[in-house]
Design a protein around this motif. Structure first.
Motif, PDB file in Angstrom:
ATOM      1  N   THR A 541      44.124  29.044  -7.082  1.00 19.99           N
ATOM      2  CA  THR A 541      42.655  29.000  -6.990  1.00 19.99           C
ATOM      3  C   THR A 541      41.987  30.085  -7.817  1.00 19.99           C
ATOM      4  O   THR A 541      40.751  30.193  -7.822  1.00 19.99           O
ATOM      5  CB  THR A 541      42.226  29.150  -5.526  1.00 19.99           C
ATOM      6  N   SER A 542      42.780  30.906  -8.519  1.00 22.47           N
ATOM      7  CA  SER A 542      42.212  32.025  -9.282  1.00 22.47           C
ATOM      8  C   SER A 542      41.334  31.523 -10.429  1.00 22.47           C
ATOM      9  O   SER A 542      41.768  30.672 -11.222  1.00 22.47           O
ATOM     10  CB  SER A 542      43.337  32.892  -9.850  1.00 22.47           C
ATOM     11  N   PRO A 543      40.103  32.039 -10.568  1.00 20.82           N
ATOM     12  CA  PRO A 543      39.258  31.632 -11.703  1.00 20.82           C
ATOM     13  C   PRO A 543      39.865  32.032 -13.043  1.00 20.82           C
ATOM     14  O   PRO A 543      39.647  31.366 -14.053  1.00 20.82           O
ATOM     15  CB  PRO A 543      37.935  32.371 -11.452  1.00 20.82           C
ATOM     16  N   ALA A 544      40.643  33.123 -13.064  1.00 19.36           N
ATOM     17  CA  ALA A 544      41.304  33.544 -14.308  1.00 19.36           C
ATOM     18  C   ALA A 544      42.324  32.498 -14.746  1.00 19.36           C
ATOM     19  O   ALA A 544      42.411  32.145 -15.934  1.00 19.36           O
ATOM     20  CB  ALA A 544      41.976  34.899 -14.112  1.00 19.36           C
ATOM     21  N   LEU A 545      43.128  31.972 -13.778  1.00 20.23           N
ATOM     22  CA  LEU A 545      44.118  30.950 -14.120  1.00 20.23           C
ATOM     23  C   LEU A 545      43.442  29.670 -14.589  1.00 20.23           C
ATOM     24  O   LEU A 545      43.896  29.036 -15.550  1.00 20.23           O
ATOM     25  CB  LEU A 545      45.009  30.666 -12.917  1.00 20.23           C
ATOM     26  N   LYS A 546      42.370  29.291 -13.924  1.00 19.11           N
ATOM     27  CA  LYS A 546      41.665  28.062 -14.321  1.00 19.11           C
ATOM     28  C   LYS A 546      41.110  28.190 -15.741  1.00 19.11           C
ATOM     29  O   LYS A 546      41.152  27.235 -16.522  1.00 19.11           O
ATOM     30  CB  LYS A 546      40.546  27.758 -13.323  1.00 19.11           C
ATOM     31  N   LEU A 547      40.589  29.376 -16.084  1.00 26.49           N
ATOM     32  CA  LEU A 547      40.084  29.584 -17.442  1.00 26.49           C
ATOM     33  C   LEU A 547      41.223  29.507 -18.457  1.00 26.49           C
ATOM     34  O   LEU A 547      41.099  28.855 -19.502  1.00 26.49           O
ATOM     35  CB  LEU A 547      39.382  30.939 -17.537  1.00 26.49           C
ATOM     36  N   LEU A 548      42.342  30.146 -18.156  1.00 27.59           N
ATOM     37  CA  LEU A 548      43.485  30.108 -19.077  1.00 27.59           C
ATOM     38  C   LEU A 548      44.001  28.688 -19.260  1.00 27.59           C
ATOM     39  O   LEU A 548      44.360  28.281 -20.371  1.00 27.59           O
ATOM     40  CB  LEU A 548      44.607  31.016 -18.560  1.00 27.59           C
ATOM     41  N   GLN A 549      44.041  27.923 -18.164  1.00 28.38           N
ATOM     42  CA  GLN A 549      44.481  26.527 -18.263  1.00 28.38           C
ATOM     43  C   GLN A 549      43.534  25.720 -19.146  1.00 28.38           C
ATOM     44  O   GLN A 549      43.971  24.896 -19.967  1.00 28.38           O
ATOM     45  CB  GLN A 549      44.558  25.912 -16.868  1.00 28.38           C
ATOM     46  N   HIS A 550      42.235  25.963 -18.979  1.00 28.76           N
ATOM     47  CA  HIS A 550      41.243  25.251 -19.794  1.00 28.76           C
ATOM     48  C   HIS A 550      41.426  25.569 -21.280  1.00 28.76           C
ATOM     49  O   HIS A 550      41.415  24.679 -22.137  1.00 28.76           O
ATOM     50  CB  HIS A 550      39.846  25.638 -19.318  1.00 28.76           C
ATOM     51  N   ILE A 551      41.627  26.852 -21.586  1.00 31.12           N
ATOM     52  CA  ILE A 551      41.806  27.274 -22.982  1.00 31.12           C
ATOM     53  C   ILE A 551      43.098  26.684 -23.544  1.00 31.12           C
ATOM     54  O   ILE A 551      43.129  26.163 -24.667  1.00 31.12           O
ATOM     55  CB  ILE A 551      41.820  28.815 -23.071  1.00 31.12           C
ATOM     56  N   ARG A 552      44.201  26.760 -22.740  1.00 29.82           N
ATOM     57  CA  ARG A 552      45.491  26.239 -23.192  1.00 29.82           C
ATOM     58  C   ARG A 552      45.421  24.728 -23.434  1.00 29.82           C
ATOM     59  O   ARG A 552      45.922  24.208 -24.443  1.00 29.82           O
ATOM     60  CB  ARG A 552      46.546  26.571 -22.140  1.00 29.82           C
ATOM     61  N   ASP A 553      44.767  23.995 -22.515  1.00 29.11           N
ATOM     62  CA  ASP A 553      44.658  22.538 -22.665  1.00 29.11           C
ATOM     63  C   ASP A 553      43.820  22.162 -23.886  1.00 29.11           C
ATOM     64  O   ASP A 553      44.106  21.176 -24.575  1.00 29.11           O
ATOM     65  CB  ASP A 553      44.053  21.922 -21.403  1.00 29.11           C
ATOM     66  N   GLU A 554      42.783  22.956 -24.168  1.00 33.69           N
ATOM     67  CA  GLU A 554      41.948  22.688 -25.345  1.00 33.69           C
ATOM     68  C   GLU A 554      42.742  22.926 -26.627  1.00 33.69           C
ATOM     69  O   GLU A 554      42.645  22.160 -27.591  1.00 33.69           O
ATOM     70  CB  GLU A 554      40.697  23.577 -25.313  1.00 33.69           C
TER      71      GLU A 554
END
Length: 647
Positions: A541-554
């Protein structure tokens, strides 16, 4: 004695440095300080290498701020001897740009400033550019504002009839009548050199007038054109005289808009620099014939603890090393430039000024009162204003990052000094080692900045090698032309685990860049750090992990998209486009209509003719009848179907 604030520098290291200091030459040259890892942390120049380098180690109590920290990390000293101070100045400038040492004052490359270029070709063109190429062209600038430069280009277009086309003109092609005049000729914005209606000599005379105008020689140009107008009128060539009259009127209007800041007509550059903590801003006024043509500003980072005269010297060196402009007669500064550095700069400027002949004398002046001192005050006030604006924007960027919980969480998790306002992420894509491609996406304040996305076609290795792919992509981004085009990130993310992270870190270290690097592995969403054996796990649920996932997926999406484009080009080239008469556009039409290469091979000649014509239809049928194995199969059909659905 070698002072040290770093306990890791032992007596053996101090003794080795002391031995090197005793053997230093008294020649001019460049010195480089290295830390215990062999990395260059500072580059400087000197008229006398022995005296200058020894001054760092004589009395530790006289060292302050950044210099004290620097000396505490010196583990080795290297020198490069040059034949003159000018050579030392040029070498120092080049080494700092290439190596980016940690303790040097650095120019902030927040943007690439525009220049006005006059191309090096038979009939030169004039346009705005952000890239200075060493191709013999003449550059003016840089201009701080692109709007200001465009207004100059508009003025030139209204006064002079300069061609605006991109034709590669030369006398041979003109004689062969390969070109026709365009609309600009008919509306009197060009004299038609493409059809030989204007000679190269006449066109170059006009370009010489443009150069004089850009150098601020307005009055001289007006006098020259006035004399020419009178000669044309006396020869009863009234139409040519009328054209010159329009040019003169345009130049006078332009001259009236320029601010008069001096009663004499000398050419001057006025310098001022203002600093605050680690940041500084320098401003230069360009004064030609007593009129202020414009100003330019530069921002400096890592300026903490530097005395004003040192910052000013760095500003002067940066400006005159990188600005291909006319050298003035006088240079105004608030602080006096030390004699040795002043002589080196004067030597450099006298050889650099092509417009006024070699050996031109340049005077450094430090006005204390009167009109000239007021010029310095005005320049200093501008520098102070621009620095305040810069600090406000810098503070805003920091506040924006703090307001973003994901960036603040990343800062805490990775133990960064500041939130990673700018993040760049790399991903590789290939199919069994073919069509290797890499992507770099950029997120600013947690949001994608697509204008800064970049893609790389990887060619320096064969087969499937993700580590080599990561090395090439990172090196090309931070060590090639992109290094000056885009600002450096606060954090680099790679799609992968321990191997990819360590490869990216080694590539950055080889370029002398100290940028935090992490990897995000897909399977368990683990974070890998360079040199660390075990990964780091963030809560789902970490916002940092969600941001990293978004960047990695992009980054993954962008890499896959580019990889598919490369495969499409290769597939077309090796299937349909090898048929005589069938190009890429026709091949795409066939695939969209029939869905696959196999279906194209099975289509009737009549169906093919409706789309490609009888001749091409016959060629297609003949090709597949003589090469039935090339009609495809499940693999080719799948590839073709994917190609057709590419957006």
């Amino acid at each position: 004695m070698i002072p040290s604030t770093d306990n890791s520098l032992n007596a053996d290291t101090a003794a080795a440095i002391a031995k090197k200091l005793s053997a230093l030459p008294v020649s001019p040259g460049v010195y480089q300080f290295k830390n215990r890892n062999g990395k260059i942390i500072y580059v400087g120049k000197a008229k006398n290498l022995r005296s200058r380098v020894r001054s760092y180690f004589r009395n530790p109590n006289r060292l302050f701020g950044k210099t004290k920290v620097l000396v505490g990390h010196i583990a080795d000293v290297e020198v490069i001897i040059t034949s003159s101070e000018v050579e030392a100045l040029i070498l120092e400038n080049n080494l700092i740009k290439d190596l980016k040492p940690r303790y040097n004052v650095n120019l902030k490359d927040d943007k690439t400033y525009p220049y006005l270029v006059i191309t090096n070709e038979p009939f030169p063109r004039i346009f705005l550019t952000r890239q200075v190429r060493h191709d013999g062209s003449t550059y003016f600038g840089p201009y701080t504002e692109a709007r200001q430069l465009r207004s100059v280009i508009d003025l030139l277009g209204s006064v002079f009839q300069i061609r605006g086309c991109r034709l590669k003109l030369d006398n041979e092609q003109i004689r062969a009548k390969k070109f026709k005049v365009c609309l600009d000729y008919h509306i009197h914005k060009c004299k038609g050199p493409c059809e030989g209606l204007q000679s190269e000599a006449a066109y170059n005379r006009m370009i010489a007038e443009v150069v004089n105008l850009l150098k601020g020689k307005t009055s001289k140009l007006v006098r020259s054109l006035t004399e020419q107008m009178h000669r044309e009128a006396e020869a009863l060539r009234f139409e040519q005289a009328a054209e010159l009259k329009l040019q003169i009127d345009g130049l006078k209007k332009y001259a009236e808009r320029q601010k008069v800041v001096s009663t004499d007509t000398l050419d001057r550059d006025v310098f001022a620099i203002v600093s605050h903590d680690e940041d500084a801003c320098g401003v230069v006024f360009k004064i030609r014939e007593g009129k202020l043509l414009g100003s330019q500003r530069m921002y400096f980072a890592n300026a903490g603890g530097e005395p004003p005269e040192e910052l000013l010297l760095k500003f002067l060196e940066k400006y005159y090393m990188e600005t291909p402009d006319l050298v003035p007669t006088e240079i105004f500064t608030r602080e006096a430039v030390p004699e040795d550095e002043r002589k080196a700069l004067e030597s450099l400027l006298s050889t650099k000024d092509k417009g006024s002949g070699a050996g031109k004398s340049v005077r450094f002046v430090t006005p204390r009162k009167g009109e000239k001192a007021r010029l310095l005050d005005m320049c200093s006030e501008n520098a102070r204003h621009h620095l305040e604006e810069y600090l406000i924007q810098k503070q805003k960027r920091g506040e924006m990052a703090r307001e973003n919980p994901a960036l603040e969480a990343l800062r805490k998790t990775l133990r960064l000094e500041n939130p990673p306002f700018r993040i760049e992420c790399f991903d590789n894509s290939h199919l069994q080692g073919t069509d290797y491609a890499s992507s770099m996406v950029c997120f600013v304040d947690g949001k994608p900045r697509k204008s800064d996305y970049r893609k790389f076609r990887l060619t320096t290795f064969d087969g499937s090698d993700d580590y080599a792919a990561m090395k090439e992509a990172v090196t090309r981004r931070y060590g090639g032309s992109l290094s000056g085009e885009l600002p450096l990130p606060d954090l680099v993310v790679v799609d992968g685990g321990k191997g990819q992270v360590n490869t990216a870190k080694k590539s950055l270290d080889a370029l002398g860049l100290d940028i935090p690097v992490i990897g995000l592995a897909k399977r368990l969403e683990e974070i890998f750090l360079p040199g660390k054996k075990d990964p780091y796990n963030l809560p789902k649920t970490s916002p940092a992990l969600k941001l990293l996932q978004h960047i990695r997926d992009e980054a993954h999406r962008f890499a896959i998209s580019y990889h598919r484009n490369l495969r499409r080009q290769r597939t077309l080239e090796t299937s349909l486009t090898e048929i005589p008469g069938i190009g890429e556009k026709t091949a795409m039409k066939l695939l969209r209509r029939f869905g696959s290469v196999e279906q194209v091979a099975e289509a009737s000649e009549k169906e093919l003719a409706e789309l490609t014509g009888k001749k091409n239809a016959a060629a297609i049928r003949k090709h597949f009848l003589s090469h039935p194995e090339r009609s495809g199969g499940p693999d080719n059909r799948e590839t073709a179907e994917r190609i057709v659905t590419i957006p």
